[in-house]
Design an enzyme around this catalytic site. Structure first.
Site, mmCIF file in Angstrom:
data_model
loop_
_atom_site.group_PDB
_atom_site.id
_atom_site.type_symbol
_atom_site.label_atom_id
_atom_site.label_comp_id
_atom_site.label_asym_id
_atom_site.label_seq_id
_atom_site.Cartn_x
_atom_site.Cartn_y
_atom_site.Cartn_z
ATOM 1 N N TYR A 145 0.864 -1.182 0.000
ATOM 2 C CA TYR A 145 0.000 0.000 0.000
ATOM 3 C C TYR A 145 0.894 1.223 0.000
ATOM 4 C CZ TYR A 145 -3.521 3.342 1.680
ATOM 5 O OH TYR A 145 -4.360 4.415 1.826
ATOM 6 N N ASP A 240 9.244 2.630 -0.510
ATOM 7 C CA ASP A 240 8.262 3.330 0.317
ATOM 8 C C ASP A 240 8.603 2.997 1.769
ATOM 9 O OD1 ASP A 240 6.104 3.971 1.907
ATOM 10 O OD2 ASP A 240 4.594 3.314 0.465
ATOM 11 N N LYS A 268 4.876 9.622 8.441
ATOM 12 C CA LYS A 268 4.741 9.168 9.829
ATOM 13 C C LYS A 268 5.817 9.733 10.763
ATOM 14 C CE LYS A 268 2.176 5.151 8.266
ATOM 15 N NZ LYS A 268 0.761 5.347 8.556
HETATM 16 N N1 HOZ Z 1 -3.802 3.032 6.157
HETATM 17 C C1 HOZ Z 1 -3.251 3.267 7.445
HETATM 18 C C2 HOZ Z 1 -2.410 2.170 7.923
HETATM 19 N N2 HOZ Z 1 -1.776 1.385 6.965
HETATM 20 C C3 HOZ Z 1 -4.337 3.543 8.454
HETATM 21 C C4 HOZ Z 1 -4.419 4.979 8.692
HETATM 22 C C5 HOZ Z 1 -5.444 5.383 9.720
HETATM 23 O O1 HOZ Z 1 -6.543 4.839 9.748
HETATM 24 O O2 HOZ Z 1 -5.138 6.275 10.478
#
Ligand code: HOZ
Length: 433
Positions: A145, A240, A268
């Site tokens: 992802y 990534d 992050k």
């Molecule tokens: N897609 C995020 C983790 N892989 C989740 C982000 C969130 O819900 O804060």
């Protein structure tokens, strides 16, 4: 645990105002059932819901809170920055300082551009790679992802997979045609795609350690193999490292695993919990980005002074306290050894993937090394385990297909509490004595 009435009331109201009641799908708890918790505050290793329940944190905002919640040095940096106003839409000294730190800490980065999220970073990196190579197609890996940019929502992991739409609606056929996919850890498939699309692949983008189909590690030689293919075919290799950057080592997975990409995307931790993303890499690629080059990318809030102050304070802390990484290794090892010991004691052979301060427990006995093997996990069992852990005050990611993230705030006592909760939860879910 108190009843979570306030969370329930908030969720009911939220669903009338916000799609699904949440601003990011995994948070809705849909794959584990029940209502999401509405969070009021967090400090150190604990997070507190609106009803006053305390939980030991294993999400840590999906990665950024590596120092634990509301760390004093980050609070101080944000407080200090606030007095100078909140946004200028103009360059600041701190942007130069953080750029210098990122270049120093991340082996592949000679120049860097700051944006507001990991999604933006990945979208922009791909555009830069396309501009640099003059090619259109990219290769990504099933279950990886890279945020919700159109090009990445083909065979996507994380929330897209959790909610059952790995190929999102709303993506044009043109975009889909330019996104080629291969199985993670399958070098042969990559080689075939490259051969079938000669001189057409701009970039291979990959999470070098995947956090978005649960935690999945690269097998020996896989990343090295990608590096060799990219060298031979003049393809831009993009790591990534939104999840792994500044976490698996000061210089991320690339430093830890010894494979250096051409470009890296970050998010992050780089914002210390505030919205910051970044993409960077070799200077000749980054010089394609506007206003030096012809690849356009911009943003009013890019380099926002409050967010950059939080990020700068976090990276400075990590640089000045390199022992953080040994602490995280120890915490990860103590916790995962404990979980494995419980599993053995209960006669269970579930797969636990682990590296440093990231891990995932899969409810399968098969090794998990790609999307197909991740999917062999019994997600119903996971959902029950999730609820059993939550009841015991442990806050896990509400999806099988996410990694867990540890912080330095986890003391040995808290780790023992997690291990104990794990044993009790498994006994409850599997109806063991
Ligand atoms: N897609 C995020 C983790 N892989 C989740 C982000 C969130 O819900 O804060």
């Amino acid at each position: 645990m108190q009843p979570t009435l306030k969370s329930q009331q908030l969720f009911e109201k939220a669903q009338k105002l916000i799609p699904g009641g949440v601003n990011s799908p995994v948070r809705a708890f849909r794959s584990v059932g029940g209502n999401p918790l509405f969070i009021k505050s967090a400090k150190g290793a604990y997070i507190y819901d609106e009803d006053g329940n305390a939980y030991i944190e294993l999400i840590n905002s999906w990665g950024p809170m590596i120092l634990g919640h509301a760390h004093e040095s980050i609070q101080e940096a944000i407080r200090d920055a606030l007095q100078y106003s909140f946004s200028f839409g103009a360059p600041t000294a701190k942007e130069v300082q953080i750029a210098e730190l990122v270049v120093e800490m991340c082996p592949s980065i000679e120049m860097v551009r700051f944006v507001n999220s990991g999604t933006e970073a990945c979208m922009s990196a791909i555009r830069a790679a396309r501009g640099y190579t003059g090619r259109e197609k990219i290769i990504k890996f099933e279950g990886c992802y890279h945020g919700h940019g159109d090009a990445f929502l083909i065979a996507a992991g994380s929330g897209a997979m959790t909610t059952g739409i790995p190929d999102s609606a709303g993506i044009t056929q043109g975009v889909a045609k330019d996104t080629l996919t291969a199985a993670f850890n399958n070098l042969e498939q990559v080689q075939q795609l490259v051969e079938a699309n000669p001189n057409q692949i701009a970039a291979i983008i990959i999470e070098p350690v995947v956090g978005n189909m649960g935690l999945v590690l690269p097998q020996q030689g896989f990343l090295e193999g990608l590096r060799a293919i990219c060298n031979k075919e003049n393809i831009v290799l993009i790591f990534d490292e939104v999840m792994t950057g500044f976490r698996l080592a000061k210089g991320g997975a690339q430093e830890r695993l010894g494979v250096i990409p051409d470009m890296t995307t970050l998010g992050k931790i780089i914002g210390g919990g505030l919205p910051v993303g970044a993409y960077g890499g070799k200077a000749d690629i980054m010089k394609c980005v506007s206003p030096v080059g012809k690849v356009y990318q911009a943003g009013t809030l890019s380099g926002n002074p409050i967010a950059i102050s939080a990020g700068l304070a976090t990276l400075t802390y990590l640089k000045e306290n390199p022992d953080v990484y040994q602490t995280l290794e120890n915490i990860g090892t103590q916790l995962v050894n404990g979980l494995r010991a419980v599993n053995r004691k209960l006669g269970l052979n579930y797969t636990i993937n682990h590296i440093g301060s990231m891990y995932s427990l899969f409810f399968t006995e098969k090794p998990v090394y790609d999307l197909a093997s991740a999917k062999t996990s019994d997600t119903n069992l996971f959902a029950q385990y999730f609820k059993a852990m939550l009841k015991r005050g442990i806050y896990l990611a509400p999806s099988q297909f996410e990694s867990l993230f540890l912080s330095i705030a986890l003391t040995p006592d808290l780790i023992e509490q997690i291990i104990y909760a794990h044993e009790q939860s498994l006994r409850e879910v599997l109806e063991l004595k």
